[in-house]
Write a protein that holds these residues in place. Structure first.
Motif, short mmCIF file in Angstrom:
data_model
loop_
_atom_site.label_atom_id
_atom_site.label_comp_id
_atom_site.label_asym_id
_atom_site.label_seq_id
_atom_site.Cartn_x
_atom_site.Cartn_y
_atom_site.Cartn_z
N SER A 269 0.75 -1.19 -0.07
CA SER A 269 -0.02 0.01 0.15
C SER A 269 0.82 1.11 -0.03
O SER A 269 0.57 2.37 -0.78
CB SER A 269 -1.16 -0.15 1.42
N TYR A 273 0.50 3.68 -3.10
CA TYR A 273 -0.86 4.68 -3.10
C TYR A 273 -0.85 5.83 -3.78
O TYR A 273 -1.83 6.64 -3.99
CB TYR A 273 -0.86 4.93 -1.47
N ILE A 280 -4.13 0.74 -8.68
CA ILE A 280 -3.88 -0.32 -7.13
C ILE A 280 -4.91 -1.44 -7.01
O ILE A 280 -4.52 -2.46 -6.53
CB ILE A 280 -4.31 0.94 -6.14
N GLY A 284 -4.16 -5.39 -6.74
CA GLY A 284 -4.52 -5.96 -5.38
C GLY A 284 -5.47 -7.29 -5.97
O GLY A 284 -5.37 -8.31 -5.13
N SER A 316 -0.04 -8.57 0.17
CA SER A 316 -0.14 -7.36 -0.49
C SER A 316 -1.20 -7.08 -1.41
O SER A 316 -1.65 -5.89 -1.73
CB SER A 316 1.12 -7.47 -1.60
N THR A 320 -3.88 -3.68 -0.97
CA THR A 320 -3.98 -2.89 -2.04
C THR A 320 -5.32 -2.99 -2.72
O THR A 320 -5.78 -1.91 -3.11
CB THR A 320 -2.98 -2.90 -2.95
#
Length: 398
Positions: A269, A273, A280, A284, A316, A320
């Motif tokens: 993140s 970000y 993102i 994810g 991860s 995200t």
């Protein structure tokens, strides 16, 4: 001290307090999971009973979100945080002293109600105190704060269980004291919400997303579901899985898995970000699919190092995917709608958090623990792939 300096520090203090309280709330959710095997042995609980204990937290939290999630938009953040903190302190005392399944369930239910009050209020409080010069920072910390709490709470409790003679005193005593302190400390921050009366009958289930957000929210639901379902399964079954399938001889082995899940989400993140919400989100959901598939392979090989590596990729993706949803929705959410929208997001999250654990508890006697995780993992891979496709079709909005 110059007045301008004081004005700058007050928002920072409010933001920091909301973040610390969020971390603490999630640590209180994960730390008890390390005590589950011993409690199950002591009370002779079946796998179904243990997953029920875990799920009752999620469902009482869900009920609190539905009824009380937007409460801090009307009454203010401080009184809601105070009540939630004191209820959580009481629930931890009950958990600490539980000598029967009934008390154990009651403690977890009360903890769910307290968390249902705290989570949307604290999430909205972070957005309230977000600096105009640092847009999206609240969405980032609303994502990584809970993960830090989940990972830190699990690993810290695991180490205490392995190294101290009375870990329950260390874990539950310190958490209880911290929430009592939080109930008082929140009153040192300013209240940025205009209080308004609540009409009779207004406290009823709220599941409303503003019209301008509904398309974006619908596209994000599968990402929320797979991320939080994965998180719930690791917390509910991870300790037993590490012990049975990988020969983990200490609680720290299980704590490391949960910590890696969380810290990899934090790291990903932080790295991503500043990217667009679409980028993102796509990372994810893809990472959740690939990482979960890799964890199934590690289970088949009975390889603890490979399992930890796959969990890093899963974590991860969890972090995200959730950050991507927040980054998609929050820029289009008005200040009077923040706690309500966060309540809806967390309602979906904790429904996904709890339902799979009940299903897992029913499947374990039939499929074994490893077989259950492989079966549900395959479902998560499929839904993650669908979430990736769905989000790829949603255009970026400014």
């Amino acid at each position: 001290m110059p007045a301008s300096c004081t004005r700058r520090r007050i928002p920072r203090r409010g933001f920091a307090l909301a973040l610390a309280a969020t971390i603490l709330t999630m640590a209180a959710a994960s730390a008890p999971s390390l005590f589950y095997p011993e409690i199950a042995d002591r009370l002779a609980l079946t796998p179904v009973a243990m997953t029920l204990v875990f799920a009752v937290y999620a469902f009482t939290l869900l009920a609190a979100l539905l009824y009380l999630g937007p409460l801090s938009d009307r009454l203010g953040r401080r009184p809601v945080v105070t009540v939630g903190s004191l209820l959580l302190a009481v629930s931890l005392l009950m958990f600490w002293t539980a000598g029967s399944l009934a008390v154990f369930l009651a403690a977890r239910a009360l903890q769910g109600v307290a968390a249902g009050l705290l989570i949307p209020a604290l999430s909205a409080m972070m957005i309230d105190f977000e600096s105009a010069a640092q847009s999206h920072v609240a969405a980032l910390w609303n994502t990584i704060g809970p993960m830090i709490g989940l990972g830190g709470g699990a690993l810290g409790a695991a180490i205490l269980v392995d190294l101290t003679t009375d870990p329950e005193v260390a874990v539950f005593g310190s958490l209880t004291a911290a929430f009592v302190l939080l109930a008082a400390t929140v009153w040192t921050t300013p209240e940025l919400v205009d209080r308004s009366p609540i009409a009779r009958g207004e406290l009823r289930p709220h599941f409303r997303v503003p019209p301008q957000l509904r398309g974006m929210f619908a596209a994000g639901v599968p990402a929320i579901v797979v991320g939080w379902a994965t998180n719930g399964l690791f917390l509910a079954l991870g300790t037993g899985l590490v012990r049975e399938e990988f020969g983990g001889s200490t609680h720290t082995h299980a704590g490391i898995v949960i910590f890696v899940l969380a810290i990899s989400g934090v790291t990903a993140s932080l790295l991503l970000y500043r990217r667009t919400a679409r980028t993102i989100s796509l990372y994810g959901t893809s990472a959740l699919a690939i990482g979960t598939a890799a964890s199934i392979g590690a289970l088949a090989l009975h390889s603890y190092p490979a399992y930890v590596a796959s969990v890093a990729l899963v974590g991860s993706g969890f972090g995200t995917a959730f950050l991507g949803v927040l980054r998609t929705l929050m820029p289009h959410t008005g200040s009077a709608e923040r706690a309500a929208v966060m309540a809806v997001i967390y309602t979906v999250s904790y429904l996904a958090f709890g339902v799979p654990t009940i299903i897992a508890g029913l499947l374990v006697p039939q499929l074994t623990l490893a077989g259950t995780m492989i079966t549900l993992g395959a479902v998560i891979v499929a839904v993650s792939a669908a979430a990736t496709l769905l989000r790829s079709r949603l255009p970026e909005r400014g």
